[in-house]
Design a protein around this motif. Structure first.
Motif, PDB file in Angstrom:
ATOM      1  N   THR A  52       7.292  -0.109  -0.386  1.00 50.03           N
ATOM      2  CA  THR A  52       7.540  -1.179   0.694  1.00 50.03           C
ATOM      3  C   THR A  52       7.681  -0.402   1.922  1.00 50.03           C
ATOM      4  OG1 THR A  52       8.638  -2.639  -0.529  1.00 50.03           O
ATOM      5  CG2 THR A  52       9.102  -2.999   1.582  1.00 50.03           C
ATOM      6  N   ASN A  53       6.808  -0.459   3.010  1.00 52.97           N
ATOM      7  CA  ASN A  53       6.745   0.011   4.292  1.00 52.97           C
ATOM      8  C   ASN A  53       7.210  -1.277   5.220  1.00 52.97           C
ATOM      9  OD1 ASN A  53       5.325   2.789   4.013  1.00 52.97           O
ATOM     10  ND2 ASN A  53       4.264   1.248   2.923  1.00 52.97           N
ATOM     11  N   THR A  54       8.389  -1.116   6.069  1.00 53.26           N
ATOM     12  CA  THR A  54       8.869  -2.029   6.934  1.00 53.26           C
ATOM     13  C   THR A  54       8.844  -1.373   8.286  1.00 53.26           C
ATOM     14  OG1 THR A  54       9.961  -3.179   5.091  1.00 53.26           O
ATOM     15  CG2 THR A  54      10.703  -3.970   7.227  1.00 53.26           C
ATOM     16  N   PHE A 275       2.057 -10.032   5.490  1.00 55.85           N
ATOM     17  CA  PHE A 275       2.435  -8.777   6.339  1.00 55.85           C
ATOM     18  C   PHE A 275       3.728  -9.223   7.252  1.00 55.85           C
ATOM     19  CE2 PHE A 275      -2.194  -8.462   6.105  1.00 55.85           C
ATOM     20  CZ  PHE A 275      -2.069  -7.008   5.098  1.00 55.85           C
ATOM     21  N   ILE A 276       4.244 -10.528   7.388  1.00 56.83           N
ATOM     22  CA  ILE A 276       5.756 -10.691   8.117  1.00 56.83           C
ATOM     23  C   ILE A 276       6.676 -10.975   7.352  1.00 56.83           C
ATOM     24  CG2 ILE A 276       6.409 -12.065  10.042  1.00 56.83           C
ATOM     25  CD1 ILE A 276       4.060 -10.247  10.905  1.00 56.83           C
ATOM     26  N   SER A 277       7.915 -10.494   7.607  1.00 58.07           N
ATOM     27  CA  SER A 277       8.932 -10.776   6.744  1.00 58.07           C
ATOM     28  C   SER A 277      10.112 -10.720   7.667  1.00 58.07           C
ATOM     29  CB  SER A 277       9.244  -9.878   5.535  1.00 58.07           C
ATOM     30  OG  SER A 277       9.556  -8.590   5.859  1.00 58.07           O
ATOM     31  N   THR A 278      11.542 -11.317   7.030  1.00 57.94           N
ATOM     32  CA  THR A 278      12.453 -11.145   7.645  1.00 57.94           C
ATOM     33  C   THR A 278      13.552 -10.378   6.782  1.00 57.94           C
ATOM     34  OG1 THR A 278      12.383 -13.149   9.058  1.00 57.94           O
ATOM     35  CG2 THR A 278      14.727 -12.350   8.761  1.00 57.94           C
ATOM     36  N   GLN A 279      14.321  -9.539   7.301  1.00 57.75           N
ATOM     37  CA  GLN A 279      15.213  -8.644   6.501  1.00 57.75           C
ATOM     38  C   GLN A 279      16.559  -8.715   6.770  1.00 57.75           C
ATOM     39  OE1 GLN A 279      14.122  -4.826   5.304  1.00 57.75           O
ATOM     40  NE2 GLN A 279      12.432  -5.611   4.056  1.00 57.75           N
ATOM     41  N   VAL A 280      17.252  -9.127   5.979  1.00 52.80           N
ATOM     42  CA  VAL A 280      18.837  -8.840   6.035  1.00 52.80           C
ATOM     43  C   VAL A 280      19.335  -7.677   5.253  1.00 52.80           C
ATOM     44  CG1 VAL A 280      20.943 -10.069   6.308  1.00 52.80           C
ATOM     45  CG2 VAL A 280      19.118 -11.474   6.814  1.00 52.80           C
ATOM     46  N   THR A 281      20.187  -6.721   5.896  1.00 48.31           N
ATOM     47  CA  THR A 281      20.540  -5.681   5.026  1.00 48.31           C
ATOM     48  C   THR A 281      22.133  -5.752   5.304  1.00 48.31           C
ATOM     49  OG1 THR A 281      20.717  -3.966   6.787  1.00 48.31           O
ATOM     50  CG2 THR A 281      18.317  -4.310   5.365  1.00 48.31           C
ATOM     51  N   ALA A 282      22.892  -5.508   3.954  1.00 49.31           N
ATOM     52  CA  ALA A 282      24.403  -5.158   4.149  1.00 49.31           C
ATOM     53  C   ALA A 282      24.683  -3.709   3.332  1.00 49.31           C
ATOM     54  CB  ALA A 282      24.816  -6.411   3.578  1.00 49.31           C
ATOM     55  N   GLY A 303       9.886  -8.568  11.199  1.00 50.84           N
ATOM     56  CA  GLY A 303       8.709  -7.410  11.513  1.00 50.84           C
ATOM     57  C   GLY A 303       7.789  -7.447  10.386  1.00 50.84           C
ATOM     58  N   ILE A 304       7.023  -6.252  10.558  1.00 56.00           N
ATOM     59  CA  ILE A 304       5.949  -6.067   9.749  1.00 56.00           C
ATOM     60  C   ILE A 304       6.327  -5.493   8.385  1.00 56.00           C
ATOM     61  CG2 ILE A 304       3.573  -5.012   9.817  1.00 56.00           C
ATOM     62  CD1 ILE A 304       3.350  -5.154  12.619  1.00 56.00           C
ATOM     63  N   THR A 305       5.687  -5.768   7.373  1.00 55.85           N
ATOM     64  CA  THR A 305       6.079  -5.403   6.133  1.00 55.85           C
ATOM     65  C   THR A 305       4.780  -5.171   5.164  1.00 55.85           C
ATOM     66  OG1 THR A 305       8.260  -6.301   5.764  1.00 55.85           O
ATOM     67  CG2 THR A 305       7.280  -5.617   3.530  1.00 55.85           C
ATOM     68  N   TYR A 306       4.574  -4.094   4.524  1.00 56.87           N
ATOM     69  CA  TYR A 306       3.478  -3.666   3.791  1.00 56.87           C
ATOM     70  C   TYR A 306       3.683  -3.419   2.449  1.00 56.87           C
ATOM     71  CZ  TYR A 306      -0.764  -1.596   1.675  1.00 56.87           C
ATOM     72  OH  TYR A 306      -1.829  -1.323   0.793  1.00 56.87           O
ATOM     73  N   LYS A 307       3.523  -4.162   1.504  1.00 57.42           N
ATOM     74  CA  LYS A 307       3.880  -3.551  -0.038  1.00 57.42           C
ATOM     75  C   LYS A 307       2.626  -3.261  -0.755  1.00 57.42           C
ATOM     76  CE  LYS A 307       8.058  -6.254  -0.402  1.00 57.42           C
ATOM     77  NZ  LYS A 307       8.867  -7.234  -1.213  1.00 57.42           N
ATOM     78  N   PHE A 308       2.796  -2.139  -1.847  1.00 57.98           N
ATOM     79  CA  PHE A 308       1.862  -2.006  -2.472  1.00 57.98           C
ATOM     80  C   PHE A 308       2.333  -1.773  -4.164  1.00 57.98           C
ATOM     81  CE2 PHE A 308       3.300   1.876  -0.868  1.00 57.98           C
ATOM     82  CZ  PHE A 308       3.274   2.904  -2.044  1.00 57.98           C
ATOM     83  N   GLY A 309       1.606  -2.221  -5.071  1.00 55.00           N
ATOM     84  CA  GLY A 309       2.101  -1.958  -6.533  1.00 55.00           C
ATOM     85  C   GLY A 309       2.864  -3.513  -6.880  1.00 55.00           C
TER      86      GLY A 309
END
Length: 311
Positions: A52-54, A275-282, A303-309
């Motif tokens: 995952t690239n974010t 390609f677009i996502s919202t992320q919350v991290t804790a 932001g922009i998210t690119y996943k592979f696999g």
């Protein structure tokens, strides 16, 4: 208060996803629906490669706004790659987790909002046909750049690349039923704390040296021998919502075993489209050799998210 509510929310989602599975010895309807979305199959033979690239952005702008406000922008980049090989009874897992982010406010210098390097390599040998593996794991954790206490602007930097750097090597047992759950029990774990930059012993630049990260001013390496228990649980809460939890606990046999090192991290990924996502991290962390207080970090970004696999 908002941080505590957000962390509680993430934990509650994880607990809900796992605790509602069995009722009266049977899978209930809602859990059955959830189970159909999860990859509960056994580990597949061969290589499993995914990543995952974010790139996340937070921004605020004000112009003639009576209530006031400060123009600001924050940009954070993260990569999370896995390279896993299953060959017969042999299982080799590798994970690269890195992130760096800066926040800039009008009239103020840029400050860090994220800085982590976390590399893990683990080998396991399957016991019979069970989900248990004898395992050995190696982990390196540090940061990219200098870290400051922004509440004390007159102070120098208090951390840097490999200051501290944590190298952990443990052996024991892993329980891995599928790609979504892991439990590690390593009763023999060596933990090395590396201090490669002596400046962290004198953050005030006054010539008075102080202990840092459990090390004396004349030490560049601290060794601990103890036990580690950790795990990871991934849940697809909805079609486009994925929660990834990790936790770890280390106790030192050699000194103050009651002062455990505790860590928990959660990433709630809410996908908008490909390609677009919202992320919350804790992130929660406690280490008596650092500040002896519970450390909390929370981020929210779009932001922009690119996943592979396969996920």
């Amino acid at each position: 208060m908002k941080k505590h509510l957000l962390i509680a929310f993430c934990i509650q989602l994880s607990v809900y996803a796992s605790a509602q599975t069995i009722q009266g010895g049977k899978v209930n309807t809602e859990s059955a629906k959830l189970a159909t979305k999860l990859d509960t199959a056994k580990k597949a033979e061969g290589w499993t490669v995914r990543g995952t690239n974010t790139l996340l952005l937070n921004q605020a702008a004000f112009s003639n706004w009576v209530s006031g406000g400060i123009n600001s922008v924050a940009l954070t980049g993260r990569v999370d790659y896995e390279f896993n090989l299953k060959s017969g009874k042999n299982l080799w897992e590798n994970r690269i987790l890195m992130g760096y982010g800066l926040r800039s406010e009008e009239g103020n210098q840029a400050t860090k909002v994220e800085d982590v390097i976390d590399l893990t390599s683990k080998y396991g040998y399957q016991l019979g046909t069970s989900n248990w593996y004898t395992a050995a794991a190696l982990n390196l954790k540090t940061q990219f750049a200098k870290g400051y206490d922004y509440g004390n602007p007159n102070q120098g930097y208090i951390s840097n690349f490999m200051a501290p750097g944590y190298v952990t090597l443990g052996v024991g047992l892993d329980y891995i039923p599928n790609d979504n759950f892991q439990l590690s029990i390593h009763p023999l774990t060596s933990r090395f704390t590396i201090i490669a930059d002596k400046a962290v012993f004198d953050p005030d630049h006054d010539g008075i040296l102080t202990d840092a990260f459990g090390a004396k001013p004349n030490e560049s390496l601290v060794y601990q021998l103890g036990a580690y228990v950790g795990g990871r649980y991934k849940a697809k809460l909805m079609e486009n919502i994925l929660l990834d939890n990790r936790f770890g606990m280390f106790t030192n046999y050699l000194k103050k075993p009651q002062n455990m090192v505790l860590s928990y991290s959660a990433i709630l990924d809410m996908k908008v489209n490909k390609f677009i996502s919202t992320q919350v991290t804790a992130d929660l962390f406690y280490d008596d050799n650092q500040i002896g207080k519970l450390q909390l970090k929370e981020t929210l970004g779009v932001g922009i998210t690119y996943k592979f696999g396969k996920y």
